[in-house]
Design a protein around this motif. Sequence first.
Motif, PDB file in Angstrom:
ATOM      1  N   ILE A  41     -64.941   3.682  46.305  1.00 24.60           N
ATOM      2  CA  ILE A  41     -63.799   4.696  46.667  1.00 24.60           C
ATOM      3  C   ILE A  41     -62.505   4.617  46.010  1.00 24.60           C
ATOM      4  O   ILE A  41     -61.948   5.766  45.454  1.00 24.60           O
ATOM      5  N   GLN A  42     -62.339   3.260  45.650  1.00 26.59           N
ATOM      6  CA  GLN A  42     -60.940   3.385  44.741  1.00 26.59           C
ATOM      7  C   GLN A  42     -61.315   3.935  43.422  1.00 26.59           C
ATOM      8  O   GLN A  42     -60.253   4.505  43.243  1.00 26.59           O
ATOM      9  N   ALA A  43     -62.335   3.829  42.773  1.00 22.92           N
ATOM     10  CA  ALA A  43     -62.518   4.311  41.689  1.00 22.92           C
ATOM     11  C   ALA A  43     -62.368   6.072  41.581  1.00 22.92           C
ATOM     12  O   ALA A  43     -61.901   6.744  40.981  1.00 22.92           O
ATOM     13  N   GLN A  44     -63.051   6.559  42.750  1.00 21.04           N
ATOM     14  CA  GLN A  44     -62.877   7.933  42.971  1.00 21.04           C
ATOM     15  C   GLN A  44     -61.339   8.295  43.186  1.00 21.04           C
ATOM     16  O   GLN A  44     -61.121   9.271  42.688  1.00 21.04           O
ATOM     17  N   ALA A  45     -60.842   7.504  43.956  1.00 25.35           N
ATOM     18  CA  ALA A  45     -59.431   7.805  44.146  1.00 25.35           C
ATOM     19  C   ALA A  45     -58.448   8.126  42.883  1.00 25.35           C
ATOM     20  O   ALA A  45     -57.637   8.793  42.631  1.00 25.35           O
ATOM     21  N   ASN A  46     -58.878   6.993  42.050  1.00 24.25           N
ATOM     22  CA  ASN A  46     -58.113   6.852  40.974  1.00 24.25           C
ATOM     23  C   ASN A  46     -58.438   8.001  40.006  1.00 24.25           C
ATOM     24  O   ASN A  46     -57.616   8.458  39.124  1.00 24.25           O
ATOM     25  N   GLN A  47     -59.767   8.363  39.910  1.00 21.17           N
ATOM     26  CA  GLN A  47     -60.323   9.622  39.231  1.00 21.17           C
ATOM     27  C   GLN A  47     -59.530  10.861  39.647  1.00 21.17           C
ATOM     28  O   GLN A  47     -58.950  11.747  38.997  1.00 21.17           O
ATOM     29  N   GLY A  48     -59.599  10.914  41.218  1.00 23.14           N
ATOM     30  CA  GLY A  48     -58.641  12.198  41.707  1.00 23.14           C
ATOM     31  C   GLY A  48     -57.417  12.077  41.323  1.00 23.14           C
ATOM     32  O   GLY A  48     -56.934  13.140  41.211  1.00 23.14           O
ATOM     33  N   SER A  49     -56.758  10.827  41.246  1.00 24.28           N
ATOM     34  CA  SER A  49     -55.231  10.707  40.998  1.00 24.28           C
ATOM     35  C   SER A  49     -55.037  11.176  39.540  1.00 24.28           C
ATOM     36  O   SER A  49     -54.048  11.904  39.272  1.00 24.28           O
ATOM     37  N   THR A  50     -56.082  10.838  38.517  1.00 23.59           N
ATOM     38  CA  THR A  50     -55.950  11.462  37.232  1.00 23.59           C
ATOM     39  C   THR A  50     -56.018  12.883  37.322  1.00 23.59           C
ATOM     40  O   THR A  50     -55.230  13.573  36.402  1.00 23.59           O
ATOM     41  N   GLN A  51     -56.961  13.319  38.030  1.00 24.26           N
ATOM     42  CA  GLN A  51     -57.058  14.750  37.978  1.00 24.26           C
ATOM     43  C   GLN A  51     -55.783  15.520  38.445  1.00 24.26           C
ATOM     44  O   GLN A  51     -55.225  16.378  38.122  1.00 24.26           O
ATOM     45  N   VAL A  52     -55.335  14.886  39.343  1.00 26.91           N
ATOM     46  CA  VAL A  52     -54.100  15.390  40.020  1.00 26.91           C
ATOM     47  C   VAL A  52     -53.112  15.555  38.862  1.00 26.91           C
ATOM     48  O   VAL A  52     -52.194  16.523  38.743  1.00 26.91           O
ATOM     49  N   GLN A  53     -52.806  14.209  38.307  1.00 30.05           N
ATOM     50  CA  GLN A  53     -51.823  14.144  37.389  1.00 30.05           C
ATOM     51  C   GLN A  53     -52.033  15.355  36.291  1.00 30.05           C
ATOM     52  O   GLN A  53     -51.039  15.611  35.788  1.00 30.05           O
ATOM     53  N   GLU A  54     -53.248  15.412  35.828  1.00 26.45           N
ATOM     54  CA  GLU A  54     -53.659  16.308  34.673  1.00 26.45           C
ATOM     55  C   GLU A  54     -53.436  17.633  35.165  1.00 26.45           C
ATOM     56  O   GLU A  54     -52.629  18.572  34.440  1.00 26.45           O
ATOM     57  N   SER A  55     -53.554  18.144  36.535  1.00 25.12           N
ATOM     58  CA  SER A  55     -53.175  19.309  36.821  1.00 25.12           C
ATOM     59  C   SER A  55     -51.671  19.433  37.177  1.00 25.12           C
ATOM     60  O   SER A  55     -51.173  20.583  36.473  1.00 25.12           O
ATOM     61  N   ILE A  56     -50.968  18.621  37.344  1.00 28.09           N
ATOM     62  CA  ILE A  56     -49.416  18.676  37.501  1.00 28.09           C
ATOM     63  C   ILE A  56     -48.863  18.856  36.123  1.00 28.09           C
ATOM     64  O   ILE A  56     -48.173  19.524  35.960  1.00 28.09           O
ATOM     65  N   THR A  57     -49.431  18.060  35.041  1.00 28.54           N
ATOM     66  CA  THR A  57     -49.020  18.048  33.667  1.00 28.54           C
ATOM     67  C   THR A  57     -49.070  19.492  33.297  1.00 28.54           C
ATOM     68  O   THR A  57     -48.399  20.157  32.644  1.00 28.54           O
ATOM     69  N   ARG A  58     -50.415  20.033  33.329  1.00 25.28           N
ATOM     70  CA  ARG A  58     -50.795  21.662  32.937  1.00 25.28           C
ATOM     71  C   ARG A  58     -49.733  22.323  33.700  1.00 25.28           C
ATOM     72  O   ARG A  58     -49.203  23.379  32.916  1.00 25.28           O
ATOM     73  N   GLN A  59     -49.457  22.286  35.036  1.00 24.49           N
ATOM     74  CA  GLN A  59     -48.473  23.141  35.541  1.00 24.49           C
ATOM     75  C   GLN A  59     -47.086  22.973  35.032  1.00 24.49           C
ATOM     76  O   GLN A  59     -46.328  24.075  34.689  1.00 24.49           O
ATOM     77  N   ALA A  60     -46.882  21.918  34.717  1.00 25.35           N
ATOM     78  CA  ALA A  60     -45.447  21.431  34.094  1.00 25.35           C
ATOM     79  C   ALA A  60     -45.280  22.092  32.656  1.00 25.35           C
ATOM     80  O   ALA A  60     -44.417  22.877  32.321  1.00 25.35           O
ATOM     81  N   THR A  61     -46.499  22.142  31.903  1.00 28.49           N
ATOM     82  CA  THR A  61     -46.608  22.777  30.554  1.00 28.49           C
ATOM     83  C   THR A  61     -46.511  24.202  30.698  1.00 28.49           C
ATOM     84  O   THR A  61     -45.734  24.888  30.064  1.00 28.49           O
ATOM     85  N   GLN A  62     -47.072  24.801  31.581  1.00 30.98           N
ATOM     86  CA  GLN A  62     -47.092  26.191  31.740  1.00 30.98           C
ATOM     87  C   GLN A  62     -45.504  26.800  32.386  1.00 30.98           C
ATOM     88  O   GLN A  62     -45.261  27.827  31.521  1.00 30.98           O
ATOM     89  N   GLN A  63     -44.929  26.085  32.990  1.00 27.19           N
ATOM     90  CA  GLN A  63     -43.639  26.220  33.408  1.00 27.19           C
ATOM     91  C   GLN A  63     -42.627  26.133  32.198  1.00 27.19           C
ATOM     92  O   GLN A  63     -41.576  26.955  32.047  1.00 27.19           O
ATOM     93  N   VAL A  64     -42.794  25.262  31.529  1.00 27.81           N
ATOM     94  CA  VAL A  64     -42.102  25.050  30.334  1.00 27.81           C
ATOM     95  C   VAL A  64     -42.196  26.199  29.294  1.00 27.81           C
ATOM     96  O   VAL A  64     -41.164  26.742  28.877  1.00 27.81           O
ATOM     97  N   ASN A  65     -43.459  26.522  29.269  1.00 26.45           N
ATOM     98  CA  ASN A  65     -43.708  27.665  28.311  1.00 26.45           C
ATOM     99  C   ASN A  65     -43.221  29.062  28.833  1.00 26.45           C
ATOM    100  O   ASN A  65     -42.488  29.708  27.814  1.00 26.45           O
ATOM    101  N   ALA A  66     -43.194  29.024  30.107  1.00 30.04           N
ATOM    102  CA  ALA A  66     -42.461  30.361  30.535  1.00 30.04           C
ATOM    103  C   ALA A  66     -41.223  30.455  30.524  1.00 30.04           C
ATOM    104  O   ALA A  66     -40.632  31.347  30.126  1.00 30.04           O
ATOM    105  N   ALA A  67     -40.543  29.257  30.694  1.00 25.08           N
ATOM    106  CA  ALA A  67     -39.098  29.189  30.669  1.00 25.08           C
ATOM    107  C   ALA A  67     -38.769  29.388  28.960  1.00 25.08           C
ATOM    108  O   ALA A  67     -37.684  30.030  28.972  1.00 25.08           O
ATOM    109  N   THR A  68     -39.399  28.883  28.280  1.00 28.18           N
ATOM    110  CA  THR A  68     -39.114  29.219  26.953  1.00 28.18           C
ATOM    111  C   THR A  68     -39.356  30.592  26.232  1.00 28.18           C
ATOM    112  O   THR A  68     -38.423  31.091  25.778  1.00 28.18           O
ATOM    113  N   ALA A  69     -40.405  31.288  26.888  1.00 28.95           N
ATOM    114  CA  ALA A  69     -40.420  32.536  26.850  1.00 28.95           C
ATOM    115  C   ALA A  69     -39.210  33.582  27.451  1.00 28.95           C
ATOM    116  O   ALA A  69     -38.863  34.349  26.722  1.00 28.95           O
TER     117      ALA A  69
END
Length: 180
Positions: A41-69
Amino acid sequence: MLVSVKQQAINLPLKRPGEDPTAEAASGLQSAALQALRDNIQAQANQGSTQVQESITRQATQQVNAATAISDKVDEAFAKTRVQLQTVGSSALEDTSSAMAQFKDYMSKTPEERLRDSILEEMGITEEEYEAMPPEKQLAVGEEIAQRMQDKAAMAQVEKAQESRSDEKHPVTDMFLASL
């Protein structure tokens, strides 16, 4: 991905340690299984946390790209506006110099010349057209201009006389208002 695991309570008969070796083995296996389940369960939670972090990073990158545009578009619009203002500024400067020349030309004329030009304009004739006319027509237009100038002078005298009469009434009115 979140995983929910309900821990089930296992009711084992209470025995004293050392009384039943199978119960102790089962208890040890149960403990190991629970620990493995917790680790999983802890491993799955860590994996989910990593996926959430990656998702947040993707969204932040998209927002930065939009702001730059957006910033790039604002900069482009500013540059276009600046070029337009510079273009308009130079043509406005030319218009100003032309207007200044016309004003100086007008102010250099005598009042009679200004009146003559305004009468020509009322008649719909430019100075160039007047100069291009045959002498007979110029004479006729000149007589018309002279007649209109006399009419305007007479009207100006009548208006001046009316103003002087109205000025005479104002002192009495002023004195009356002052007495109040």
